[in-house]
Design an enzyme around this catalytic site. Structure first.
Site, PDB file in Angstrom:
ATOM      1  CG  ASP A 184      72.029  83.756 120.811  1.00  0.00           C
ATOM      2  OD1 ASP A 184      73.115  83.207 120.565  1.00  0.00           O
ATOM      3  OD2 ASP A 184      71.766  84.283 121.916  1.00  0.00           O
ATOM      4  N   GLY A 238      74.979  90.365 124.740  1.00  0.00           N
ATOM      5  CA  GLY A 238      76.149  89.763 124.082  1.00  0.00           C
ATOM      6  C   GLY A 238      76.483  90.506 122.799  1.00  0.00           C
ATOM      7  NE  ARG A 250      80.546 108.018 108.655  1.00  0.00           N
ATOM      8  CZ  ARG A 250      81.435 107.183 108.108  1.00  0.00           C
ATOM      9  NH1 ARG A 250      81.083 106.434 107.079  1.00  0.00           N
ATOM     10  NH2 ARG A 250      82.667 107.130 108.571  1.00  0.00           N
ATOM     11  NE  ARG A 259      74.939  88.521 128.987  1.00  0.00           N
ATOM     12  CZ  ARG A 259      74.681  88.164 127.735  1.00  0.00           C
ATOM     13  NH1 ARG A 259      73.594  88.576 127.142  1.00  0.00           N
ATOM     14  NH2 ARG A 259      75.508  87.384 127.069  1.00  0.00           N
ATOM     15  N   GLY A 301      73.854  79.800 121.286  1.00  0.00           N
ATOM     16  CA  GLY A 301      72.520  80.089 120.770  1.00  0.00           C
ATOM     17  C   GLY A 301      71.494  80.360 121.847  1.00  0.00           C
ATOM     18  CG  HIS A 343      82.601  83.663 124.839  1.00  0.00           C
ATOM     19  ND1 HIS A 343      82.503  82.700 125.813  1.00  0.00           N
ATOM     20  CD2 HIS A 343      81.622  84.566 125.093  1.00  0.00           C
ATOM     21  CE1 HIS A 343      81.522  83.006 126.644  1.00  0.00           C
ATOM     22  NE2 HIS A 343      80.968  84.125 126.230  1.00  0.00           N
ATOM     23  CB  THR A 385      71.633  88.473 119.487  1.00  0.00           C
ATOM     24  OG1 THR A 385      71.962  87.140 119.931  1.00  0.00           O
ATOM     25  CG2 THR A 385      70.246  88.441 118.897  1.00  0.00           C
ATOM     26  NE  ARG A 398      90.770  60.627 118.273  1.00  0.00           N
ATOM     27  CZ  ARG A 398      91.800  61.369 118.655  1.00  0.00           C
ATOM     28  NH1 ARG A 398      91.844  62.661 118.381  1.00  0.00           N
ATOM     29  NH2 ARG A 398      92.795  60.826 119.314  1.00  0.00           N
ATOM     30  NE  ARG A 443      80.880 103.128 107.761  1.00  0.00           N
ATOM     31  CZ  ARG A 443      80.223 102.989 106.632  1.00  0.00           C
ATOM     32  NH1 ARG A 443      79.053 102.361 106.616  1.00  0.00           N
ATOM     33  NH2 ARG A 443      80.716 103.498 105.514  1.00  0.00           N
TER      34      ARG A 443
HETATM   35  O1  F6P Z   1      73.374  85.846 123.308  1.00  0.00           O
HETATM   36  C1  F6P Z   1      74.641  85.580 122.820  1.00  0.00           C
HETATM   37  C2  F6P Z   1      75.326  84.509 123.618  1.00  0.00           C
HETATM   38  O2  F6P Z   1      76.610  84.300 123.079  1.00  0.00           O
HETATM   39  C3  F6P Z   1      74.564  83.185 123.738  1.00  0.00           C
HETATM   40  O3  F6P Z   1      74.690  82.387 122.593  1.00  0.00           O
HETATM   41  C4  F6P Z   1      75.177  82.588 124.964  1.00  0.00           C
HETATM   42  O4  F6P Z   1      74.265  81.755 125.606  1.00  0.00           O
HETATM   43  C5  F6P Z   1      75.477  83.804 125.814  1.00  0.00           C
HETATM   44  O5  F6P Z   1      75.478  84.921 124.957  1.00  0.00           O
HETATM   45  C6  F6P Z   1      76.779  83.746 126.559  1.00  0.00           C
HETATM   46  O6  F6P Z   1      76.837  84.843 127.377  1.00  0.00           O
HETATM   47  P1  F6P Z   1      78.166  85.350 128.108  1.00  0.00           P
HETATM   48  O7  F6P Z   1      79.046  86.002 127.075  1.00  0.00           O
HETATM   49  O8  F6P Z   1      77.666  86.332 129.095  1.00  0.00           O
HETATM   50  O9  F6P Z   1      78.826  84.156 128.684  1.00  0.00           O
END
Ligand code: F6P
Length: 320
Positions: free
Chosen positions: A127, A11, A25, A72, A170, A250, A125, A162, A21
């Site tokens: 996460d 991700g 560099r 991936r 994560g 996302h 990442t 609400r 970068r």
């Molecule tokens: O590892 C980063 C992440 O955004 C995680 O938080 C999430 O579980 C996963 O990737 C989502 O993956 P994809 O973009 O393949 O749906």
């Protein structure tokens, strides 16, 4: 080493560009040729590479995403895929690679190192789930994005009295949820690392807060837990408060990196090239106690994860 490669895998995360970068560099300044490998290990298998120079990485430090694209790659997990990747390295004289990504990407870096291409992993990442490092590139930007998004949701939740149940990314790690939960003053935080009982830790807390005249509520739930729609319906039924579920999705992965992400990425990218220049591979760059250091990849991948229970306790005591 005269020629190295750099790739981003898994991700994407804000700050990956700053790391690329720094790698490019640092290498160029030291007379080393650098190849940018597109789409992570997939690009290495398919020979999707291009030479980069100091100007190739101009105007990217402030951009989210990754200029090298990311993927991936299942094929790379097989020996045949790895051999194709090694062929690409041989073809271009790539003697070492900086791999920017998460644990999955580090496994690939270890496998390549074992096959004679020294690799250095750089934790990238959102996460913050790389056990060996206190920090991963992209985490701070992501936390700030979550906070800003939930602050917006809060405006409308407050106006309508609400409850909102927010699902936070994560992977299997609750760091984003816990820390953003504190930052937005969530009434309840649910993360996979800490045992929870919805009745006690969510419903009862909301009821208790209602007695103090609070009328709007934010519940933060880590994506690994799931079921945010059902939870919103349950809260509505049992607490009598109109509830909505929001899956941030996302949006959390994008945006211009914060200062912290740009600086850490620059330090880590620099250090990665220094190691390759010394002929050292099979290491990951990590942040430990505010220092940028390196560990053996195998050792790093086998470290035990611990959760900040103190932070969780604080969140529950002060957000009521
Ligand atoms: O590892 C980063 C992440 O955004 C995680 O938080 C999430 O579980 C996963 O990737 C989502 O993956 P994809 O973009 O393949 O749906």
């Amino acid at each position: 080493m005269k020629t190295i490669g750099v790739l981003t895998s898994g991700g994407d995360a804000p700050g990956m560009n700053a790391a690329i970068r720094a790698v490019v560099r640092t290498a160029c300044e030291n007379g080393i040729k650098v190849f940018g490998i597109n789409r992570g290990y997939a690009g290495l298998i398919e020979d999707d590479v291009r030479e980069l120079n100091i100007r190739s990485v101009s105007d990217i430090i402030h951009r989210g995403g990754t200029m090298l694209y990311s993927a991936r790659c299942k094929e790379f997990r097989e020996e045949a895929g790895m051999q194709k990747a090694i062929e690409t390295c041989k073809k271009h004289g790539i003697e070492g690679i900086v791999v920017i990504g998460g644990d999955g990407s580090f496994r690939g870096a270890r496998d390549l190192s074992l096959r004679g291409i020294p690799c250095i992993g750089v934790p990238g990442t959102i996460d913050n789930d790389i056990v060996s490092s206190d920090y991963t590139i992209g985490y701070d930007t992501c936390l700030n994005t979550i906070m800003q998004m939930v602050d917006r949701v809060r405006d409308t939740v407050e106006s309508h009295s609400r409850c909102v149940v927010v699902e936070v990314m994560g992977n299997r790690c609750g760091d984003l949820t816990l820390n953003s939960g504190i930052a937005v003053g969530a009434t309840a935080i649910v993360i996979p690392e800490i045992h929870f009982d919805i009745e006690k830790h969510v419903i009862e807390r909301i009821r208790r807060t209602q007695k103090t005249d609070k009328k709007h509520f934010i519940v933060m739930v880590a994506e690994g837990i799931g079921g945010v729609e059902e939870l919103a319906r349950k809260i509505e039924k049992e607490c009598g408060v109109e509830s909505r579920a929001v899956i941030l999705g996302h949006v959390q992965r994008g945006g211009s990196p914060t200062v912290r992400d740009r600086v850490v990425a620059s330090q880590m990218g620099y250090k990665a090239v220094q190691l390759l220049m010394d002929g050292i591979g099979n290491r990951v760059i990590v942040q430990k106690d505010d220092h940028i250091v390196d560990f053996d990849i195998y050792e790093a991948l086998n470290m035990e994860r611990s959760v900040n229970t103190e932070l969780y306790k604080i969140a529950h005591e002060i957000s009521i």
